[in-house]
Enzyme design. Structure first.
Site, short mmCIF file in Angstrom:
data_model
loop_
_atom_site.label_atom_id
_atom_site.label_comp_id
_atom_site.label_asym_id
_atom_site.label_seq_id
_atom_site.Cartn_x
_atom_site.Cartn_y
_atom_site.Cartn_z
N LYS B 93 0.83 -1.20 0.00
CA LYS B 93 0.00 0.00 0.00
C LYS B 93 0.87 1.25 0.00
O LYS B 93 0.56 2.24 -0.66
CB LYS B 93 -0.88 -0.04 1.25
CG LYS B 93 -2.12 0.80 1.18
CD LYS B 93 -2.96 0.63 2.44
CE LYS B 93 -3.71 -0.69 2.45
NZ LYS B 93 -4.45 -0.91 3.72
N ASP B 169 21.63 -16.38 -24.20
CA ASP B 169 20.55 -16.12 -25.14
C ASP B 169 20.16 -14.65 -25.05
O ASP B 169 20.36 -13.99 -24.03
CB ASP B 169 19.31 -16.93 -24.73
CG ASP B 169 19.19 -18.24 -25.50
OD1 ASP B 169 19.97 -18.48 -26.43
OD2 ASP B 169 18.29 -19.03 -25.15
N ASP B 170 19.52 -14.18 -26.10
CA ASP B 170 18.85 -12.90 -26.01
C ASP B 170 17.64 -13.08 -25.10
O ASP B 170 16.95 -14.10 -25.18
CB ASP B 170 18.42 -12.44 -27.40
CG ASP B 170 18.24 -10.94 -27.48
OD1 ASP B 170 17.80 -10.34 -26.49
OD2 ASP B 170 18.55 -10.36 -28.53
N GLU B 171 17.37 -12.10 -24.25
CA GLU B 171 16.24 -12.25 -23.32
C GLU B 171 14.90 -12.19 -24.03
O GLU B 171 13.88 -12.52 -23.44
CB GLU B 171 16.32 -11.20 -22.20
CG GLU B 171 15.85 -9.79 -22.57
CD GLU B 171 16.91 -8.99 -23.32
OE1 GLU B 171 18.00 -9.54 -23.57
OE2 GLU B 171 16.64 -7.82 -23.66
N GLY B 332 27.17 -1.35 -24.02
CA GLY B 332 28.14 -0.32 -24.42
C GLY B 332 29.59 -0.70 -24.19
O GLY B 332 30.46 0.17 -24.13
N GLY B 354 28.13 -7.45 -26.59
CA GLY B 354 27.41 -7.92 -27.78
C GLY B 354 28.05 -7.30 -29.01
O GLY B 354 28.88 -7.91 -29.67
#
Lengths: 407, 407
Positions: B93, B169-171, B332, B354
């Site tokens: 809450k 893996d790529d997500e 990056g 990557g």
């Protein structure tokens, strides 16, 4: 667009080329790269490529501030038919890429078809209660932590005597030795029957479904076997897919009320997160919530009224191919607000109160009665002050003397 | 305090009495009411009552802006030993009650004891790979959607040849007809073995675990049966409890890498949500992530460096009674940043790339080799420019010519 789900984002950036940014998203979150692909490969990959649907730029309020609403279509073929897959696709990495908020999702027919939605919905809940002609009234226990079964049963009975249609557990009541799930259901349902024998009124008790994720369905079935006729579920703490699995389980034969616990971690920022109409509206509904609690515009836990009404609108929107979900605006509600609530939300609303019921000077049962009297008055367009003077409406009169009213 | 879990909040309010607000939270989220209880009842309820630990007020940057950090202790007896229960208690809450952000949670010993934490942790992952003396190197597929098994296998093989330790893996790769889970695992693990026969190096392949919540454990076991030796998991899309159940399942015998997808919906706002060191640090670790990906301070998906280092610090903090989790700052990253990464994060880090691998002018394998050469140079305190001139380090030289470097 057929076979695409469309995400709408609001993106703040004082310098960006929003068209370029939208293109980057459409490519980056689907095929990864495009312009450097050989033509033959492009032909194969085209069905996986995201599409920019629209880019609408705005000037912000602050000097130099700019933002844009971007609509990007994602091919259904790229993701499985579950909410985690869709959310991770459209807002997984992107949520971390600057000031960007996910405003809306439009599901393709094929994606929607995987979601049966609410098993009961507004009409189903009304049918269970046999109440078709007025808003429903829900009450919340005054306090539950540290209370034993007989205390909870007594609280429940007082609430039931006041003529409420639904009673919900506190969302912070977990499995505990004082009031374990099945014992709690048995005690409260026996109180419900006792009250029904006096009032003639049916009642749903939404017991809080908690525990390990893998045990949720089994716990729900234990509760139902013990007599529970509704469930309260902290959907955001477990993920929408858990709600979807519960609501589409054929052995979970009772309505599910989704609690918005943790929602404030997502919706209030203008720059980040997921907008309330999607978070508490569309996703809760597609995942199968029969009732959805969300902050009312009347209390201390505030959501701006236009956002409230947008949540309600999505829960009721006939364009979605699933049953409607009952809107339950919650917090800060007393009987004097009932005409306003009905004007804001219409008759297909659950009036939900805690302090506005238990805080009644004549006690909890009178608190419920005051609400029912206020609802009856509002439905017949009688001013509350006039209704408060009617014979038998003392509870309403005292409520209005205590909390005031708004017509 | 024994037997209490302590939540730390940052609360913005230009007018509030923060001490009163803290008291209201401590009472309202536990026993509900206090001052009006009879003394005998207070004695019974005291063990359920929340406690204000501290209130620290600050002046904000804007004129008249005030905020405070509030520490509230919640009795363990009030909630079950699971993360949904704790989060719903301390921020369910409350998340919707104005400008308030959850900064941290300190678990009691009793609460912590329910969480075995990472099954492998940093040392366990190192042991699986047989690499104890250097940072690890992870690579990400260039693109996966729309690619078939032979393409994925070829991508995998190229990455493996470059000497990476982990491939993820790529997500956003979900169950799909082109590269279904078990076939994908078989193809990639056969590529891993082929590469190992050439390089002599072991490799972990973190396959993306997706699907319905109730099928996650079964899908993990299917993947493992097919040869998978690691798992990637979008923990925030399914909830921390799903991660906890996976990591503590004795039949899931491989490390789990938690992906931060959707994290940006929670952490970036100063006023709302859950702070990154808790969201991606402490909760991921207690829930059992062996590796945790989070935005690096170097790329386009930016998190301020102090926040980055705070995430890392929590993942490694010896005060938590569970194994450490490998920090994986992501996005990056190119070889020229390796000395900086090691200076920022130390040697117990996974260098994750990557584009910085696949974009190498000589191809993917050279991309991985350039990183390994950069890591070796940094570990021996050799400037990258010097290392780039060494015989055999052509890949590094070209990487630095392409992307530059920071010493």
């Amino acid at each position: 667009m057929n076979n695409y789900c469309v995400a709408t984002y609001r993106c703040y950036d004082d310098k960006a080329d929003f068209h370029k940014k939208a293109q980057g998203i459409a490519v980056g979150l689907t095929v990864g790269s495009w312009t450097d692909l050989p033509e033959a490969r492009k032909a194969e990959m085209e069905k996986h490529l995201g599409r920019v649907i629209s880019v609408t730029e705005f000037e912000g309020n602050a000097p130099g501030e700019r933002y844009a609403d971007l609509q990007i279509a994602y091919p259904d073929v790229n993701f499985s038919r579950d909410i985690p897959a869709l959310l991770v696709t459209v807002f997984g990495k992107l949520s971390m890429d600057g000031r960007i908020k996910l405003l809306d999702l439009d599901f393709s027919d094929d994606f929607s078809a995987a979601f049966p939605g609410p098993a009961f919905g507004i009409q189903g809940v009304r049918s269970l209660l046999g109440v078709h002609d007025r808003p429903l009234l829900m009450s919340i226990f005054k306090s539950v932590i540290g209370h034993d079964l007989s205390n909870l049963r007594e609280q429940f009975y007082r609430q039931a005597l006041g003529g409420v249609d639904l009673i919900k557990d506190d969302e912070i009541l977990f499995e505990n030795p004082l009031t374990p799930l099945e014992k709690r259901v048995e005690a409260c349902m026996s109180a419900a029957q006792q009250a029904e024998s006096e009032t003639g009124q049916k009642l749903l008790y939404a017991v809080n479904l908690t525990g390990p994720t893998s045990q949720l369905a089994a716990n729900a079935k234990r509760a139902i076997a013990a007599g529970a006729n509704a469930i309260l579920f902290n959907a955001l703490a477990y993920g929408y897919d858990a709600l979807h699995e519960l609501s589409s389980d054929p052995d979970i034969t009772v309505p599910i009320a989704a609690h918005p616990a943790l929602a404030g971690a997502f919706y209030p920022s203008p720059h980040y997160g997921i907008a309330a109409p999607l978070l508490l509206g569309k996703l809760m509904r597609i995942a199968g919530a029969d009732l959805v609690l969300f902050p009312s515009p009347y209390g201390s836990v505030v959501m701006p009224k236009e956002e409230n009404l947008a949540v309600q609108s999505v829960l009721m929107n006939p364009a979605l191919p699933v049953r409607t979900s009952f809107p339950v605006p919650s917090a800060g509600i007393h009987p004097g607000l009932v005409p306003l609530i009905l004007r804001d939300f219409g008759n297909d609303v659950v009036v939900n109160a805690g302090g506005g019921i238990h805080g009644h000077p004549q006690g909890t049962a009178a608190g419920g009665q005051a609400f029912r009297q206020a609802i009856a008055a509002a439905l017949s367009s009688m001013p509350l002050t006039e209704a408060a003077g009617l014979e038998g409406n003392e509870a309403l009169k005292i409520a209005i003397d205590t909390w005031g009213y708004k017509e």
